[in-house]
Design a protein around this motif. Sequence first.
Motif, PDB file in Angstrom:
ATOM      1  N   ALA A 103       0.816  -1.212   0.000  1.00 34.53           N
ATOM      2  CA  ALA A 103       0.000   0.000   0.000  1.00 34.53           C
ATOM      3  C   ALA A 103       0.852   1.266   0.000  1.00 34.53           C
ATOM      4  CB  ALA A 103      -0.935   0.002   1.204  1.00 34.53           C
ATOM      5  N   ASP A 105       3.238   4.026  -1.390  1.00 38.29           N
ATOM      6  CA  ASP A 105       3.317   4.591  -2.736  1.00 38.29           C
ATOM      7  C   ASP A 105       4.497   4.028  -3.524  1.00 38.29           C
ATOM      8  OD1 ASP A 105       2.499   6.356  -4.796  1.00 38.29           O
ATOM      9  OD2 ASP A 105       4.148   7.691  -4.267  1.00 38.29           O
ATOM     10  N   ALA A 108       3.943  -1.401  -5.097  1.00 36.94           N
ATOM     11  CA  ALA A 108       3.354  -2.444  -5.952  1.00 36.94           C
ATOM     12  C   ALA A 108       4.045  -2.487  -7.306  1.00 36.94           C
ATOM     13  CB  ALA A 108       1.855  -2.201  -6.119  1.00 36.94           C
ATOM     14  N   THR A 219      -3.070  -5.773   1.495  1.00 37.81           N
ATOM     15  CA  THR A 219      -3.481  -4.406   1.190  1.00 37.81           C
ATOM     16  C   THR A 219      -4.877  -4.180   1.752  1.00 37.81           C
ATOM     17  OG1 THR A 219      -2.204  -4.401  -0.874  1.00 37.81           O
ATOM     18  CG2 THR A 219      -3.932  -2.735  -0.652  1.00 37.81           C
ATOM     19  N   VAL A 227      -4.031  -0.398  -5.845  1.00 35.35           N
ATOM     20  CA  VAL A 227      -2.708  -0.998  -5.678  1.00 35.35           C
ATOM     21  C   VAL A 227      -2.495  -2.139  -6.679  1.00 35.35           C
ATOM     22  CG1 VAL A 227      -1.265  -2.345  -4.090  1.00 35.35           C
ATOM     23  CG2 VAL A 227      -2.485  -0.323  -3.259  1.00 35.35           C
ATOM     24  N   GLN A 230      -1.773  -0.828 -10.086  1.00 32.47           N
ATOM     25  CA  GLN A 230      -0.380  -0.418 -10.261  1.00 32.47           C
ATOM     26  C   GLN A 230       0.499  -1.612 -10.605  1.00 32.47           C
ATOM     27  OE1 GLN A 230       1.063   1.874  -6.882  1.00 32.47           O
ATOM     28  NE2 GLN A 230      -0.963   2.791  -6.594  1.00 32.47           N
TER      29      GLN A 230
END
Length: 288
Positions: A103, A105, A108, A219, A227, A230
């Motif tokens: 989670a 930034d 992932a 997550t 997520v 990504q």
Amino acid sequence: MTGFSDICRAFGLPAPHAVTPLRGGTGAKVWRLDTDVGAFLLRTLPHRSRGEREWEITEYLRGRGFSRVPAILTAVDGVPAAEREGVWYQLQRYLPGERPDPARDGTAAAIARLVRELDDALARCPVREEDRAPKLRELWQAGKPFWERLHTGIAGSRAEEEILRCEEREAQLIHGDLGLWNMVGTPEGELRVIDFGSARIGDPGFDYAAALGGIINHTPAELRKNVCGQFVRELAADRGWLLEQLRCWCWRELAGWACLAARGADAAPMAGKFLSALRWAEENLYEC
């Protein structure tokens, strides 16, 4: 610490001044050993060849420029494992860090790059006959009598139908257990891969699926679509193909845990996690 001192001597190291038990995998015991020349991770092995194979794989990867793996030590006799009182041990340099938080930034996408780069590096790794694992259907036949011990709420006949739908492909050497539990995020922000004990010939998609399953289960629900999106976008993978790989990963793990349940392992909690990840992906992956 007499026993640990003896093991350290086998690897040409001074006796440890601190020994800390750590959580290991199924059947393995793990300790952190702090010595005057650094910190090391000591693991038990099921047999000598496991330690030799893991060393061969990590050395191959380092030679290919993929250095994000643990440095496994060789003992003074040149073997990357040491035996004491009938137990085989592996010693590697300790990697400080923790399981990556998907989670966070950018994590992932970083996991997707790590998995892709690892399997690209493994693509030409020499394989042995021992790298061939039992086929999913063979694993199921061994675990089938103990299926009910997983308490999934799924009838054995239905589980067998799901397993018969799965198609495994042998393409190259893969990690074989590339969930978040076998990744370490270092204090410097680098992701590394540990524990090649399950390495086998398979489809790289199996490693992608294991990483995705770990991301789903670690997550928060309200962040999962973003997520996972990504991860999938960075991987540049077809979602239908990835979902099929996730099904194969889930059912292979369930069949394996049924086998472990036969030996008395409390497999129900893990079985629930695998099924939860798969069910979420079946309902949401196309929307990520």
